[in-house]
Motif scaffolding. Structure first.
Motif, mmCIF file in Angstrom:
data_model
loop_
_atom_site.group_PDB
_atom_site.id
_atom_site.type_symbol
_atom_site.label_atom_id
_atom_site.label_comp_id
_atom_site.label_asym_id
_atom_site.label_seq_id
_atom_site.Cartn_x
_atom_site.Cartn_y
_atom_site.Cartn_z
ATOM 1 N N SER A 558 11.455 33.146 -6.351
ATOM 2 C CA SER A 558 12.353 33.361 -5.215
ATOM 3 C C SER A 558 11.930 32.581 -3.985
ATOM 4 N N HIS A 559 10.981 31.690 -4.108
ATOM 5 C CA HIS A 559 10.505 30.927 -2.959
ATOM 6 C C HIS A 559 11.289 29.625 -2.833
ATOM 7 N N THR A 560 11.129 28.994 -1.639
ATOM 8 C CA THR A 560 11.766 27.701 -1.382
ATOM 9 C C THR A 560 10.707 26.616 -1.276
ATOM 10 N N CYS A 561 11.141 25.399 -1.478
ATOM 11 C CA CYS A 561 10.212 24.261 -1.479
ATOM 12 C C CYS A 561 9.696 24.017 -0.064
ATOM 13 N N PRO A 562 8.376 24.060 0.174
ATOM 14 C CA PRO A 562 7.844 23.854 1.525
ATOM 15 C C PRO A 562 7.554 22.398 1.851
ATOM 16 N N GLU A 563 7.747 21.495 0.897
ATOM 17 C CA GLU A 563 7.434 20.098 1.133
ATOM 18 C C GLU A 563 8.526 19.439 1.961
ATOM 19 N N GLY A 564 8.222 18.200 2.469
ATOM 20 C CA GLY A 564 9.220 17.434 3.180
ATOM 21 C C GLY A 564 10.339 16.986 2.247
ATOM 22 N N CYS A 565 11.458 16.647 2.855
ATOM 23 C CA CYS A 565 12.629 16.253 2.072
ATOM 24 C C CYS A 565 12.272 15.061 1.180
ATOM 25 N N HIS A 566 12.602 15.191 -0.107
ATOM 26 C CA HIS A 566 12.272 14.133 -1.075
ATOM 27 C C HIS A 566 13.500 13.742 -1.880
ATOM 28 N N ASP A 567 14.678 13.799 -1.226
ATOM 29 C CA ASP A 567 15.891 13.378 -1.925
ATOM 30 C C ASP A 567 15.950 11.869 -2.100
ATOM 31 N N LEU A 568 15.462 11.121 -1.077
ATOM 32 C CA LEU A 568 15.479 9.654 -1.145
ATOM 33 C C LEU A 568 14.073 9.163 -0.821
ATOM 34 N N VAL A 569 13.321 8.853 -1.847
ATOM 35 C CA VAL A 569 11.940 8.400 -1.704
ATOM 36 C C VAL A 569 11.820 7.035 -2.361
ATOM 37 N N LEU A 570 11.143 6.115 -1.659
ATOM 38 C CA LEU A 570 10.937 4.796 -2.239
ATOM 39 C C LEU A 570 9.915 4.888 -3.366
ATOM 40 N N VAL A 571 10.372 4.560 -4.560
ATOM 41 C CA VAL A 571 9.522 4.635 -5.750
ATOM 42 C C VAL A 571 9.460 3.249 -6.358
ATOM 43 N N ARG A 572 8.272 2.879 -6.739
ATOM 44 C CA ARG A 572 8.089 1.578 -7.369
ATOM 45 C C ARG A 572 8.730 1.599 -8.748
ATOM 46 N N SER A 573 9.631 0.668 -8.972
ATOM 47 C CA SER A 573 10.344 0.626 -10.250
ATOM 48 C C SER A 573 9.421 0.132 -11.359
ATOM 49 N N GLN A 574 9.728 0.509 -12.549
ATOM 50 C CA GLN A 574 8.909 0.109 -13.691
ATOM 51 C C GLN A 574 9.100 -1.375 -13.979
ATOM 52 N N GLN A 575 7.981 -2.023 -14.255
ATOM 53 C CA GLN A 575 8.018 -3.442 -14.540
ATOM 54 C C GLN A 575 8.526 -3.688 -15.967
ATOM 55 N N VAL A 576 9.379 -4.670 -16.073
ATOM 56 C CA VAL A 576 9.888 -5.028 -17.392
ATOM 57 C C VAL A 576 8.790 -5.764 -18.157
ATOM 58 N N GLN A 577 8.626 -5.381 -19.386
ATOM 59 C CA GLN A 577 7.585 -6.018 -20.188
ATOM 60 C C GLN A 577 7.937 -7.492 -20.399
ATOM 61 N N LEU A 578 6.944 -8.343 -20.153
ATOM 62 C CA LEU A 578 7.161 -9.779 -20.254
ATOM 63 C C LEU A 578 7.276 -10.177 -21.716
ATOM 64 N N ALA A 579 8.171 -11.145 -21.969
ATOM 65 C CA ALA A 579 8.369 -11.604 -23.348
ATOM 66 C C ALA A 579 7.223 -12.478 -23.812
ATOM 67 N N GLY A 580 6.544 -13.094 -22.918
ATOM 68 C CA GLY A 580 5.449 -13.969 -23.295
ATOM 69 C C GLY A 580 4.709 -14.457 -22.077
ATOM 70 N N PRO A 581 3.654 -15.252 -22.284
ATOM 71 C CA PRO A 581 2.863 -15.734 -21.145
ATOM 72 C C PRO A 581 3.606 -16.741 -20.290
ATOM 73 N N TRP A 582 4.736 -17.266 -20.809
ATOM 74 C CA TRP A 582 5.458 -18.256 -20.008
ATOM 75 C C TRP A 582 6.278 -17.598 -18.895
ATOM 76 N N GLU A 583 6.496 -16.306 -18.975
ATOM 77 C CA GLU A 583 7.245 -15.610 -17.938
ATOM 78 C C GLU A 583 6.299 -15.151 -16.834
ATOM 79 N N GLN A 584 6.774 -15.299 -15.611
ATOM 80 C CA GLN A 584 5.986 -14.893 -14.458
ATOM 81 C C GLN A 584 6.347 -13.457 -14.086
ATOM 82 N N PRO A 585 5.349 -12.665 -13.769
ATOM 83 C CA PRO A 585 5.675 -11.265 -13.390
ATOM 84 C C PRO A 585 6.421 -11.254 -12.059
ATOM 85 N N ALA A 586 7.475 -10.485 -12.000
ATOM 86 C CA ALA A 586 8.280 -10.373 -10.786
ATOM 87 C C ALA A 586 7.580 -9.458 -9.788
ATOM 88 N N GLU A 587 7.959 -9.635 -8.536
ATOM 89 C CA GLU A 587 7.398 -8.774 -7.501
ATOM 90 C C GLU A 587 7.862 -7.339 -7.719
#
Length: 821
Positions: A558-587
């Protein structure tokens, strides 16, 4: 110690790229913008360069200075320019609404203007408002002190005069028209246009001032001595400086504005002061006095009261404000004039009526004949030739004297066309224009004149320019012209996010100008689940992250969340697995994502399994827990407790033991009866232990014999029985202090000191003796009687006689030895 004016301008006054920018200033005798100046190569020019055209001879020794001095000057110049550039960027970064505020009467505003102009002159960070480029050859307005390129302001003056003449002057440039300042629109006469041949210093005393590295550029270094504004009779005491002169700083003794108070010393620039007493001057209505406090000006405010005032002619009376007592009733006078034939046609006037307008001497229509006729008769034409000058200005009217205007001139004359190519007979009132078209190029240098019968002064090009302006949004609306187009005249409204604050900026600068500062609250709707955002001011760009408490109901409690609002939080997106060494990792990319509420951390008091303690447990882990202590519940034996770690049982009764507790495997550890050293032979059991049947071996009280007694008899007996059981029934072998043996049977403790053995006691002379118990003999004594004393006296006498005989014998021996010697 150098003077302040040298310390303040040290190292400044050099231009960039080997060229010093010298702003030509206005001459002292002219109120408009001064003449333009020419640029001379200053000490900042490269060493070894030849003298520039028009360079004076006093600058040649400066070119022979040591290279170290020049390098030092260059370092100082660069540092000062960098500091001035930072100052300019700081001042220009503020909103244009603050920049456009003009308060010429404020002393602080004048000081800021003068300091700003001086800093710009010394740093070289000048911008022309006509072409919006850096200024190296400058001119300034004497009204707003704005800075321009010399060619730009010259072209502006010429174009302004041409534009005005094209509208108001039929001959295109035959009249001299004033030209305005590009910023403040202050008008200057045509002779005030800068020519570029020579210029004066700021104060107008010295022509072409020589460069001085310790002075403001283009300053003569002498006292300004310009008349201060507003005019007070004093002059400026600063050194020759750019910008406006500061307010008069002198102290003068002046009275208040009404003249009632005593004079007080005041600054000349702020000498008007009020004593706050009532003015009391008689108002123009001659009925009331001024009730205002001491005020400026000779005239008081209009009387605010109302009174009955007659009109000018005195026919009507009405309630009128005392401030406008003179009024007209709008009735025609109608009084008979002095001629007696006409009446006065003037509306409500005071004084005598004017004379009859027909009573004076009148002339015929052509003006040749004068007549004095009554005012009731009209003057007839004289019949002579009119001969009034016609509109052409060359011929006269050939009609007889007539009323009205003369006819147009119809005489045929030989006229030359406007361009001067052809001549032709035609009526005088008509203009002769030939059909030849002008082939000259107009001032825009792009189009031909093509005007019929052009006299040579081709008007400015009337076609639209149409070139794209620097704003990249509009095209030039001006007529076709030569050179670069003027900046875009359009203004763009730059609004804040909510639209309450508006900032008007020149077109093209809306992309580089910051939105205006708005004092209103941000009206953007919330992007999270909250009904409203935190109160903050209107701002450009996205709103800051919501910092309110989440307060969403947590799942499972019956309690409420005491943390700050977390509806829109900047989250680091998952990196796409590279197909090979010739591909450069994206930022790494960041996306806004709603995070789930964390587990409920509200502490809830919970008891452990064994109910040893009550501790706060996070709500998401609520339930019974093990505290890590021993269980402590009584086992089936009733003597020991469970030593297992705190655990859950099905029966919470502490008396009855649960089947989940351990089984007691220890021996009986109950305390034995006092004196019983034997352990219980049974395993750990409930209830009392059985009586101990073992034989207890112990020594008797005298420690000689060993006795064997049943343990239960010994432990259950009373004190006296225990003493009897521990006795061997023999005589005690201990000796008393008197030296005799104890006569008691084996007993515990210390022997009795009352010895009853018979002992003999004697008197001191050993003559008498007596038998007594030993315990009594220590306390009793036998004294000598008279017989004993007599016997002792006889013995002492005998001893004395023997001693005396011995002494005499010894004396005799000594005498014999002396005699023999």
């Amino acid at each position: 110690m150098e003077p302040a004016w040298r310390q303040q301008g040290r190292g400044r006054g050099r231009g960039q790229e080997g060229e010093r920018s010298r702003p030509p200033m206005k001459e002292r005798e002219r109120p408009g913008v001064g003449r333009g100046g020419r640029t001379r190569a200053g000490p900042g020019s490269g060493p070894g360069s030849g003298p520039a055209p028009g360079e004076s001879t006093y600058m040649r020794p400066a070119r022979l200075r040591d290279l170290s001095v020049q390098s030092k000057f260059e370092e100082i110049r660069k540092s000062n320019q960098a500091a001035a550039q930072r100052l300019v960027e700081t001042r220009l970064s503020s909103s244009s609404s603050d920049e456009d505020e003009e308060d010429s009467g404020d002393a602080s505003g004048l000081a800021r203007t003068g300091q700003y102009v001086s800093d710009l002159f010394q740093s070289g960070a000048l911008t022309c408002l006509i072409c919006i480029a850096s200024v190296k050859r400058t001119n300034s307005c004497s009204s707003c002190f704005c800075l321009f390129h010399l060619p730009c302001i010259q072209k502006w003056a010429r174009d302004s005069a041409f534009l005005v003449s094209s509208v108001t002057d039929e001959d295109f440039g035959q009249k001299a028209h004033p030209w305005p300042c590009p910023k403040c629109r202050a008008e200057y006469p045509p002779n005030a246009a800068p020519t570029g041949r020579t210029y004066m210093c700021y104060c107008g005393k010295l022509q072409d001032p020589p460069p001085d590295p310790w002075l403001v550029p283009h300053s003569c270094g002498s006292v300004c001595q310009k008349e201060l504004k507003p005019t007070c009779g004093h002059t400026c005491l600063l050194l020759c400086h750019p910008g406006p002169c500061p307010p008069c700083p002198k102290m003068v003794s002046v009275s208040c504005m009404c003249g009632k108070a005593k004079p007080l010393p005041r600054r000349c620039s702020n000498k008007s002061w009020s004593c706050q007493q009532t003015c009391g001057k008689v108002l123009p209505c001659k009925q009331h006095t001024c009730s205002q406090p001491c005020h400026s000006g000779m005239n008081c405010r209009p009387c605010p009261r109302v009174s009955v005032q007659p009109c000018v002619c005195g026919r009507q009376r009405a309630e009128r404000p005392c401030s406008s007592a003179r009024w007209n009733c709008q009735q025609v006078c109608g009084a008979p004039l002095s001629c007696g034939n006409h009446t006065c046609e003037v509306v409500c006037h005071d004084g005598a009526c004017p004379p009859c307008p027909r009573s004076d001497s009148r002339t015929c229509p052509c003006g040749k004949t004068k007549s004095s006729l009554p005012c009731t008769e009209e003057v007839m034409p004289c019949g002579d030739t009119c001969e009034r000058r016609l509109s052409c200005g060359k011929h006269t009217c050939s009609m007889r004297c007539h009323r009205g205007t003369c006819e147009t001139c119809r005489q045929e004359v030989e006229k030359e066309c406007r361009c001067g190519r052809y001549r032709k007979l035609m009526p005088c009132h008509k203009e002769y224009l030939c059909d030849s078209k002008c082939n000259k190029t107009r001032s825009c240098q792009r189009h031909q004149c093509r005007r019929k019968c052009c006299p040579g002064n081709c008007p400015p090009c009337d076609q639209s320019c149409g070139r794209t302006l620097g704003c990249r949004n509009h095209k030039c609306p001006s007529v076709c012209h030569q050179g670069t187009c003027y900046p875009c005249p359009e203004a763009v409204e730059l609004r804040c996010t909510c639209g309450s604050s508006v900032l008007v900026v020149p077109c093209g600068r809306e992309r580089s100008t910051k939105p205006p500062r708005c004092k209103e609250s941000c009206r953007c709707p919330p992007s999270c689940h909250h009904l409203s955002r935190e109160a903050h001011r209107c701002h450009p760009g996205p709103c800051p992250p919501c910092r309110q408490t989440c307060l969403l109901p947590l799942p499972g409690c019956s309690h409420t969340c005491p943390e700050g609002c977390h509806d829109l939080v900047l989250v680091r997106s998952q990196q796409v697995q590279l197909a090979g060494p010739w591909e450069q990792p994206a930022e790494p990319a960041f996306v806004k994502k709603a995070l789930p509420c964390p587990p409920c951390q509200v502490p809830i008091p919970m008891a452990c399994f064994g109910e040893h303690e009550v501790s706060p447990v996070p709500c998401h882990r609520r339930g019974r827990f093990s505290c890590g202590r021993p269980c402590g519940r009584p086992l089936t034996c009733g003597n020991h407790t469970c030593t297992r770690e705190c655990h859950l049982v099905t029966d919470n009764n502490k008396v009855t033991t649960s089947w989940m507790c351990e089984v007691c495997e220890e021996g009986c550890s109950k305390p034995r009866p006092p004196g019983c050293p034997h352990p219980c032979p049974r395993p750990c059991h409930p209830g009392n232990c059985p009586p101990c049947t073992q034989m207890s071996r112990q020594r008797c009280h005298c420690k000689i014999s060993l006795l064997y007694v049943e343990c239960t008899k010994l432990t259950s007996a009373d004190d006296q029985t225990k003493i009897n059981l521990s006795s061997c029934n023999n005589q005690c072998p201990k000796e008393l202090s008197c030296g005799h043996r104890c006569k008691q049977v084996c007993h515990p403790g210390v022997c009795s000191e009352k010895c009853q053995q018979k002992v003999k006691i004697r008197c001191p002379c050993k003559r008498m003796k007596k038998e007594l118990p030993c315990c009594v003999s220590a306390q009793c004594s036998l004294q000598c009687d008279d017989t004993c004393r007599e016997q002792q006296r006889r013995v002492s006498q005998m001893k004395e006689a023997e001693l005396k005989a011995a002494q005499e014998e010894e004396q005799k021996k000594l005498q014999v030895s002396l005699a023999s010697f």
